[in-house]
Design a protein around this motif. Sequence first.
Motif, PDB file in Angstrom:
ATOM      1  N   GLY A  81     115.415  24.027 -16.685  1.00 48.20           N
ATOM      2  CA  GLY A  81     115.663  22.992 -15.694  1.00 48.20           C
ATOM      3  C   GLY A  81     116.856  22.128 -16.055  1.00 48.20           C
ATOM      4  N   HIS A  82     117.772  21.977 -15.104  1.00 50.34           N
ATOM      5  CA  HIS A  82     118.918  21.091 -15.316  1.00 50.34           C
ATOM      6  C   HIS A  82     118.632  19.738 -14.694  1.00 50.34           C
ATOM      7  CE1 HIS A  82     122.879  19.286 -14.255  1.00 50.34           C
ATOM      8  NE2 HIS A  82     123.166  19.673 -15.473  1.00 50.34           N
ATOM      9  N   SER A  83     118.882  18.661 -15.442  1.00 56.06           N
ATOM     10  CA  SER A  83     118.698  17.298 -14.950  1.00 56.06           C
ATOM     11  C   SER A  83     117.253  17.093 -14.463  1.00 56.06           C
ATOM     12  CB  SER A  83     119.726  17.006 -13.862  1.00 56.06           C
ATOM     13  OG  SER A  83     119.805  15.629 -13.581  1.00 56.06           O
ATOM     14  N   GLN A  84     117.058  16.629 -13.223  1.00 53.47           N
ATOM     15  CA  GLN A  84     115.702  16.399 -12.734  1.00 53.47           C
ATOM     16  C   GLN A  84     114.894  17.694 -12.674  1.00 53.47           C
ATOM     17  OE1 GLN A  84     115.287  14.891  -8.729  1.00 53.47           O
ATOM     18  NE2 GLN A  84     113.245  14.078  -9.096  1.00 53.47           N
ATOM     19  N   GLY A  85     115.582  18.816 -12.653  1.00 55.45           N
ATOM     20  CA  GLY A  85     114.884  20.095 -12.681  1.00 55.45           C
ATOM     21  C   GLY A  85     114.023  20.263 -13.919  1.00 55.45           C
ATOM     22  N   GLY A 108     118.278  16.898 -19.296  1.00 56.74           N
ATOM     23  CA  GLY A 108     117.153  16.349 -18.534  1.00 56.74           C
ATOM     24  C   GLY A 108     116.838  14.911 -18.902  1.00 56.74           C
ATOM     25  N   PRO A 109     116.532  14.049 -17.926  1.00 56.68           N
ATOM     26  CA  PRO A 109     116.191  12.647 -18.200  1.00 56.68           C
ATOM     27  C   PRO A 109     114.721  12.500 -18.604  1.00 56.68           C
ATOM     28  CG  PRO A 109     116.161  13.024 -15.843  1.00 56.68           C
ATOM     29  CD  PRO A 109     116.567  14.332 -16.473  1.00 56.68           C
ATOM     30  N   ASN A 110     114.372  13.048 -19.749  1.00 58.11           N
ATOM     31  CA  ASN A 110     112.961  13.114 -20.136  1.00 58.11           C
ATOM     32  C   ASN A 110     112.354  11.773 -20.517  1.00 58.11           C
ATOM     33  OD1 ASN A 110     112.453  16.034 -19.879  1.00 58.11           O
ATOM     34  ND2 ASN A 110     114.067  16.191 -21.428  1.00 58.11           N
ATOM     35  N   HIS A 111     113.188  10.767 -20.659  1.00 60.13           N
ATOM     36  CA  HIS A 111     112.700   9.399 -20.863  1.00 60.13           C
ATOM     37  C   HIS A 111     113.322   8.461 -19.834  1.00 60.13           C
ATOM     38  CE1 HIS A 111     110.691  10.356 -24.709  1.00 60.13           C
ATOM     39  NE2 HIS A 111     111.679  11.227 -24.821  1.00 60.13           N
ATOM     40  N   SER A 242     117.214  12.594 -23.488  1.00 58.52           N
ATOM     41  CA  SER A 242     117.104  13.997 -23.078  1.00 58.52           C
ATOM     42  C   SER A 242     116.207  14.822 -23.994  1.00 58.52           C
ATOM     43  CB  SER A 242     118.498  14.645 -23.056  1.00 58.52           C
ATOM     44  OG  SER A 242     118.977  14.851 -24.377  1.00 58.52           O
ATOM     45  N   HIS A 243     115.799  14.269 -25.122  1.00 58.59           N
ATOM     46  CA  HIS A 243     115.086  15.058 -26.124  1.00 58.59           C
ATOM     47  C   HIS A 243     113.727  15.533 -25.625  1.00 58.59           C
ATOM     48  CE1 HIS A 243     117.380  13.892 -30.052  1.00 58.59           C
ATOM     49  NE2 HIS A 243     118.187  14.215 -29.071  1.00 58.59           N
ATOM     50  N   LEU A 244     113.455  16.813 -25.901  1.00 53.91           N
ATOM     51  CA  LEU A 244     112.176  17.428 -25.559  1.00 53.91           C
ATOM     52  C   LEU A 244     111.974  18.629 -26.474  1.00 53.91           C
ATOM     53  CD1 LEU A 244     109.831  17.465 -23.291  1.00 53.91           C
ATOM     54  CD2 LEU A 244     111.136  19.380 -22.330  1.00 53.91           C
TER      55      LEU A 244
END
Length: 289
Positions: A81-85, A108-111, A242-244
């Motif tokens: 997934g890119h960004s909100q994906g 990705g904006p994970n936070h 972005s970290h996940l």
Amino acid sequence: MQRNAPTRYPILLVHGLFGFERIGHFELFHDVKDALKAVGNRVFVPHLSATHNNETRGEQLLTQIACVLRGTGAEKVNLIGHSQGALAARYAAAVTPDSVASVTSVSGPNHGSELADFLRKALIPGKLPEAVAQNVATQFADFLSLLSGTTALPQSAVAALNALTTEGVGAFNDKYPQGLPDTWGGHGPAKVNGVHYYSWSGVLPSQQMPTLDPVQGMCQVLAHYFTTEPQQNDGFVGRFSSHLGQVIRSDYSLDHLASLRRPDTATGSSPDPIELYVEHAERLRTAGL
């Protein structure tokens, strides 16, 4: 030497805000898809609302995962997934982990996104500015949907913005914490409920030198609205935000949209963004995914 990096499971490339599969002859993931197919992968790009919240887009993704599984006979899929994906992919993996082999977050904006925080504060809830922004952005999303042939999907620009703020993603993370780091800037669990989690992202190239790339120039302007990660963002998403899961790297010299396309000119110092996807396919293959 010809490379061969077919993953065990099909790959789904999940677009983010204002994303689409194809408009006319233009494909958002064209370079990525072609590169992955060239090394032997089955690759699909699902249709999701260009603007909406993470759960709505995640439910749409679940429907299309089921279609891919039926069509290919595969047991699981790899989601990139890119960004909100990335948030839609995380939702799908949390809800149906048996159908997802891996989730990879690219920028990705994970936070949450500090840019979304700024935009949300700039709008007055229930007043004219919000109504105007909602109308303009939703009409633009509807226009993209019309061009891409996905007009049946609902659109809501304000719902998308709310879902990308630090507060909105925080609420999302409370319900779907799989793969998130326990400490700011750290790695998250590499595997949760049988699903492997990965992430990579970039930071803006040095702003000491002016850029001729209009997209990068726009990202440099937007970067000024970051306060928590002022020098460590790609114009839309902060590096540590972005970290996940297993963080492959979060400081590639890439703006937010550069992680989808090859640069017009080779700089010699920047990575080839498309090569990162091929390397990741090799990584997934090695992991048996």
